[in-house]
Write an enzyme that holds these catalytic residues in place. Structure first.
Site, PDB file in Angstrom:
ATOM      1  N   LYS A 164     -10.443   0.350  -2.221  1.00 45.37           N
ATOM      2  CA  LYS A 164     -10.267   0.148  -0.779  1.00 45.37           C
ATOM      3  C   LYS A 164     -10.553   1.442  -0.009  1.00 45.37           C
ATOM      4  O   LYS A 164      -9.703   2.333   0.054  1.00 45.37           O
ATOM      5  CB  LYS A 164      -8.839  -0.343  -0.483  1.00 45.37           C
ATOM      6  CG  LYS A 164      -8.553  -0.539   1.015  1.00 45.37           C
ATOM      7  CD  LYS A 164      -7.166  -1.146   1.259  1.00 45.37           C
ATOM      8  CE  LYS A 164      -6.803  -1.162   2.737  1.00 45.37           C
ATOM      9  NZ  LYS A 164      -5.452  -1.689   3.011  1.00 45.37           N
ATOM     10  N   ASP A 200       0.862  -1.185   0.000  1.00 43.54           N
ATOM     11  CA  ASP A 200       0.000   0.000   0.000  1.00 43.54           C
ATOM     12  C   ASP A 200       0.900   1.236   0.000  1.00 43.54           C
ATOM     13  O   ASP A 200       1.477   1.602   1.033  1.00 43.54           O
ATOM     14  CB  ASP A 200      -0.907   0.019   1.231  1.00 43.54           C
ATOM     15  CG  ASP A 200      -1.997  -1.066   1.191  1.00 43.54           C
ATOM     16  OD1 ASP A 200      -1.837  -2.046   0.435  1.00 43.54           O
ATOM     17  OD2 ASP A 200      -2.993  -0.931   1.919  1.00 43.54           O
ATOM     18  N   LYS A 206      -6.996   3.409  -3.113  1.00 46.33           N
ATOM     19  CA  LYS A 206      -7.398   3.396  -1.696  1.00 46.33           C
ATOM     20  C   LYS A 206      -7.555   4.837  -1.229  1.00 46.33           C
ATOM     21  O   LYS A 206      -6.754   5.699  -1.591  1.00 46.33           O
ATOM     22  CB  LYS A 206      -6.302   2.648  -0.915  1.00 46.33           C
ATOM     23  CG  LYS A 206      -6.356   2.744   0.587  1.00 46.33           C
ATOM     24  CD  LYS A 206      -5.277   1.850   1.230  1.00 46.33           C
ATOM     25  CE  LYS A 206      -5.140   2.085   2.718  1.00 46.33           C
ATOM     26  NZ  LYS A 206      -4.097   1.252   3.355  1.00 46.33           N
TER      27      LYS A 206
HETATM   28  O1  LIG Z   1      -5.652   1.365   6.102  1.00 51.55           O
HETATM   29  C1  LIG Z   1      -6.209   1.271   7.156  1.00 51.55           C
HETATM   30  C2  LIG Z   1      -6.424   2.341   8.127  1.00 51.55           C
HETATM   31  O2  LIG Z   1      -5.211   2.849   8.605  1.00 51.55           O
HETATM   32  C3  LIG Z   1      -7.252   1.867   9.272  1.00 51.55           C
HETATM   33  O3  LIG Z   1      -7.893   2.948   9.839  1.00 51.55           O
HETATM   34  P1  LIG Z   1      -8.797   2.770  11.145  1.00 51.55           P
HETATM   35  O4  LIG Z   1      -7.847   2.471  12.277  1.00 51.55           O
HETATM   36  O5  LIG Z   1      -9.488   4.093  11.296  1.00 51.55           O
HETATM   37  O6  LIG Z   1      -9.754   1.647  10.934  1.00 51.55           O
END
Ligand SMILES: O=C[C@H](O)COP(=O)(O)O
Length: 329
Positions: free
Chosen positions: A265, A166, A229
């Site tokens: 995503k 990513d 994403k």
């Molecule tokens: O890519 C994923 C995110 O960093 C997760 O974010 P979150 O902790 O708000 O679910």
């Protein structure tokens, strides 16, 4: 209900689509991309109240959502122990007794997502499961380290066994309209990934406008992104429905013109089961069922799974709250 559960939870092998090879930067196409904020916001506003997910099928949809989660930990205090526990949860996302009552077995999350230093323990903990490991990279979350180090970081994570990378884009290229620089950067990141799939994190909360989100989505796909994403989860505004509409319409446009499917995503701040259902409805309505598979759609989320598990528990004990039922349609 049971056949619906079976149908919804049937997981395709990871990444079965032909990879998006990218194409030359088409500036006319990029600059023609527009996004009418009020129309987008009107459409996004209708989504939470829609009924695309029928009440009887909510459990099946929630199980589907689990199969599409990149179960994430991205914290400065991550340890190998925490990552091993996360991986155990990815392998067995819902308690045995709930799964038994639902009559389902063998579902896993879509992937596990960690920082580079945690790739090796995650790979080890997931050995033999087929669950991919995704590494955030390229100076995540700001992406402001020296370019050669960002490229090298990708190589290190691939060497450590990451299946998916990513990357974060340079927001300044978008904010200064330097589409060529953005394209070149993305192309180099994609090349450094080799066989690993690459997700381009746009950090949409820092791109200034929905039009920029549309243009950035196109440029990243033209440069060969396998997924686009929304966010790192560290911006002050992360995944939103208006931004999602813009990005998935760019994905649809790209597919119509090139024949290649790019995945989507949404990430950051998605922590409620009812919100996950809204996202799944949005994907179904705008892109169709093919995108409702883990090779084409992921939630980037650290705490969504917990709420989904609670709702599934309520489902098997008949204890849904009326409010949740209403919200989920
Ligand atoms: O890519 C994923 C995110 O960093 C997760 O974010 P979150 O902790 O708000 O679910």
């Amino acid at each position: 209900m049971q056949s619906k559960v079976d149908h919804m939870t049937a997981q395709l092998p990871q990444m079965v689509e032909p990879r998006n090879p990218g194409q030359d930067l088409d500036l006319d196409w990029v600059l023609s991309a527009q996004a009418n904020r009020s129309a987008i916001e009107r459409r996004a506003g209708t989504l939470p109240g829609r009924r695309s997910v029928k009440k009887d099928y909510q459990a099946a949809w929630l199980l589907k959502a689990i199969t599409c989660i990149d179960l994430t930990t991205l914290a400065g205090d991550d340890t190998e122990g925490r990552v091993r526990r996360l991986c155990a949860k990815a392998r067995q996302p819902v308690r045995h007794d709930i799964m038994e009552k639902l009559g389902v077995e063998g579902i896993t999350t879509g992937a596990v997502c960690v920082y580079h230093d945690m790739v090796a323990p995650a790979v080890e903990a997931l050995q033999g499961t087929g669950i991919p490991v995704a590494a955030v990279s390229t100076g995540f979350p700001a992406g402001l380290s020296p370019f050669h180090l960002r490229v090298a970081e990708i190589g290190e994570s691939v060497k450590a066994g990451a299946d998916e990378i990513d990357i974060v884009i340079s927001r300044r290229h978008v904010l200064t309209g330097n589409w060529q620089a953005l394209y070149d950067e993305m192309k180099e990141f994609r090349a450094a990934c080799g066989d690993a799939h690459v997700k381009a994190i746009l950090a949409t909360g820092e791109l200034g406008s929905l039009r920029n989100v549309a243009r950035t989505s196109l440029v990243c796909m033209m440069a060969g992104a396998d997924f686009i994403k929304t966010s790192t989860g560290k911006e002050s505004v992360n995944a939103t429905l208006p931004v999602s509409l813009v990005m998935i319409r760019a994905i649809r446009d790209y597919h119509e013109r090139t024949g290649y499917r790019v995945g989507y995503k949404p990430a950051g701040g998605i922590s409620k089961a009812k919100d996950a259902l809204v996202y799944l409805s949005l994907i179904k309505e705008e892109l169709g069922d093919r995108w409702l598979q883990p090779d084409m759609f992921r939630f980037g989320a650290s705490s969504l799974l917990g709420d989904i598990e609670r709702q599934l528990e309520h489902h098997v004990t008949g204890a849904y709250s009326a409010g949740w039922r209403h919200a989920a349609g």
